[in-house]
Scaffold this active site. Structure first.
Site, PDB file in Angstrom:
ATOM      1  CD  GLU A 171      -3.042  -1.000   2.229  1.00 47.07           C
ATOM      2  OE1 GLU A 171      -2.973  -0.062   3.057  1.00 47.07           O
ATOM      3  OE2 GLU A 171      -3.941  -1.844   2.252  1.00 47.07           O
ATOM      4  CD  GLU A 359      -3.725  -5.583   3.945  1.00 54.67           C
ATOM      5  OE1 GLU A 359      -4.598  -4.762   4.343  1.00 54.67           O
ATOM      6  OE2 GLU A 359      -2.494  -5.379   4.084  1.00 54.67           O
TER       7      GLU A 359
END
Length: 468
Positions: A171, A359
């Protein structure tokens, strides 16, 4: 809720079901065995930065409970574990001496996974930058990209022979924008010029990391994990559509463009003028090396409407009314179709390799009641999003795996320990783990897919090809 066995029938036999964690969120032992401070250690201990000034000193005590937690993962029947490696454990100052005791810990972790028949998916950077590197500017300094390259090579030389896949970054949107523009995450900067410098240095570090990994283990599948945003215009008006397109460039394009096309979005560069840092010769070629896979982290959609006062500015992030009134305990809208729409959009715009949902999960704060945690809303969230993944596979999209976030409740960054994402409950006072209702359901699903050892050559994902 969809019955686990019925849902399992919609996935191919080689689909990977796993669980995910991150080093700073679970390991604790922040000063043990040569580890030195990260930017999150400093940020957490500054008043007003993290809820309740919670920190990662103990977290889930995973560093000291490794074998117990590996047994827990095995008991869930999953085929893979996605974890991150703490740079401050390996190179405590960011540069300089290597800490053998830090490498020893990840040796034990990877060996423990292999002994239990669980695939090892490692992430090299999940936000815990060695604090010492902030003296040179942290992610705003090109020197950090080269320090990262050395760190990546060091890790892969030690454990790469037993990894099944490795990601350079987790991320980058968070470490770049939340950390340097919005000030919500470490290091807590609120400056567009700092954020733009961090953006390019992070992208460059990714490319240098890919080269470093392949120089040591050419057969190790390498990718990147991006929390891509599924962006919806607030209405069908031209202004809202234009705002949504700017938002796409800002939140997605500045990462996907360099990595998969070798360029930053044209509109983004034009709007910034001369504010982007210098892009040196060869940078974009380094960043855009073909990848073996990419990871998608998805939780909630973003809805954008035009702001007439700032119509052409970046970021265009004025939130429009959500389509669903259902929200998790952290306040995020629940809308599973956005996951499918996002994968479709990204594949239409970029030539992408195989995808793992690295995720996906939901924050619900139900507590342990006499050994039972009834988190039905989380179970529903996971099953609904897995159904979308199954739909994508049926339409030919190369979705190869799903990692539930998270294995266990943990340090949730700026939210401290008050927000819980785990499919396993953690009592932070006693460190007792209790598998939640969602965890039992996920276990029933995962156990429909027996763990097997796969030859890396047979399982190698296809690499992306740059779009013209």
């Amino acid at each position: 809720m969809i019955e686990a066995k019925k849902l399992a029938e919609r996935f191919p036999g080689d689909f990977v079901f796993g669980v995910a964690t991150a080093s700073f969120q679970i390991e604790g032992a922040s000063k043990a065995d040569g580890r030195k401070a990260s930017i999150w250690d400093a940020f957490s201990n500054m008043p007003g930065r993290v809820y309740g000034r919670h920190n990662g000193d103990v977290a889930c005590d995973h560093y000291n409970r490794l074998e117990q937690d590996l047994d827990l993962i095995k008991s869930l029947g999953v085929g893979a574990y996605r974890f991150s490696i703490a740079w401050p454990r390996i190179v405590p100052e960011g540069t300089g001496p290597i800490n053998e005791k830090g490498l020893d810990f990840y040796d034990r972790l990877v060996d423990g996974l292999k002994a239990r028949g669980i695939k090892a998916f490692a992430t090299l950077y999940h936000w815990d930058l060695p604090l010492a590197l902030m003296g040179d500017g942290g992610w705003t300094a090109r020197t950090t990209a080269y320090a990262y390259q050395r760190y990546a090579k060091t890790v892969v030389a030690r454990v790469g022979d037993r990894l099944d896949a490795v990601a350079t970054f987790n991320e980058p949107w968070c470490s770049v924008w939340l950390g340097h523009l919005y000030g919500v995450h470490a290091p807590g900067e609120r400056n567009m010029d700092a954020a733009l410098a961090a953006l390019h240095v992070t992208n460059l570090a990714h490319g240098l990391g890919v080269s470093a990994i392949r120089s040591v283990r050419a057969d190790l599948p390498v990718g990147i994990v991006i929390n891509a945003h599924s962006i919806y215009a607030g209405s069908g008006s031209a202004a809202d559509k234009a705002a949504a397109e700017r938002a796409f460039d800002f939140h997605n394009g500045v990462f996907f463009g360099p990595v998969f096309k070798g360029e930053y979005p044209e509109g983004f560069l034009s709007a910034l003028g001369d504010r982007m840092p210098a892009i040196e010769d060869g940078d974009m070629e380094t960043i855009a090396q073909p990848l073996d896979w990419w990871g998608l982290n998805y939780y909630t959609p973003m809805r954008v409407s035009a702001n007439s006062a700032k119509d052409s500015e970046y970021p265009a992030t004025v939130n429009a009314k959500p389509m669903s009134d259902v929200k998790t305990d952290i306040g995020w809208e629940v809308y599973a179709p956005a996951l499918g729409a996002l994968v479709e959009t990204l594949n239409a715009r970029y030539a992408l390799p195989d995808c793992y949902i690295t995720e996906n999960g939901a924050c619900y704060n139900m507590d342990d009641e006499n050994g039972v945690v009834d988190d039905q809303p989380r179970l529903d969230y996971i099953s609904d999003h897995l159904a979308v993944a199954a739909d994508l596979i049926s339409r030919g999209y190369p979705m190869k795996g799903y990692f539930a976030w998270s294995l266990m409740d943990n340090f949730e960054w700026a939210e401290g320990y008050r927000m819980r994402f785990g499919i396993v409950h953690v009592d932070y006072e006693t460190q007792v783990r209790t598998i939640k209702k969602s965890g039992r359901w996920y276990e029933a699903l995962a156990k429909q897919f027996p763990r097997t050892t796969v030859n890396r050559e047979d399982a190698a994902p296809r690499r992306s090809v740059q779009k013209e």
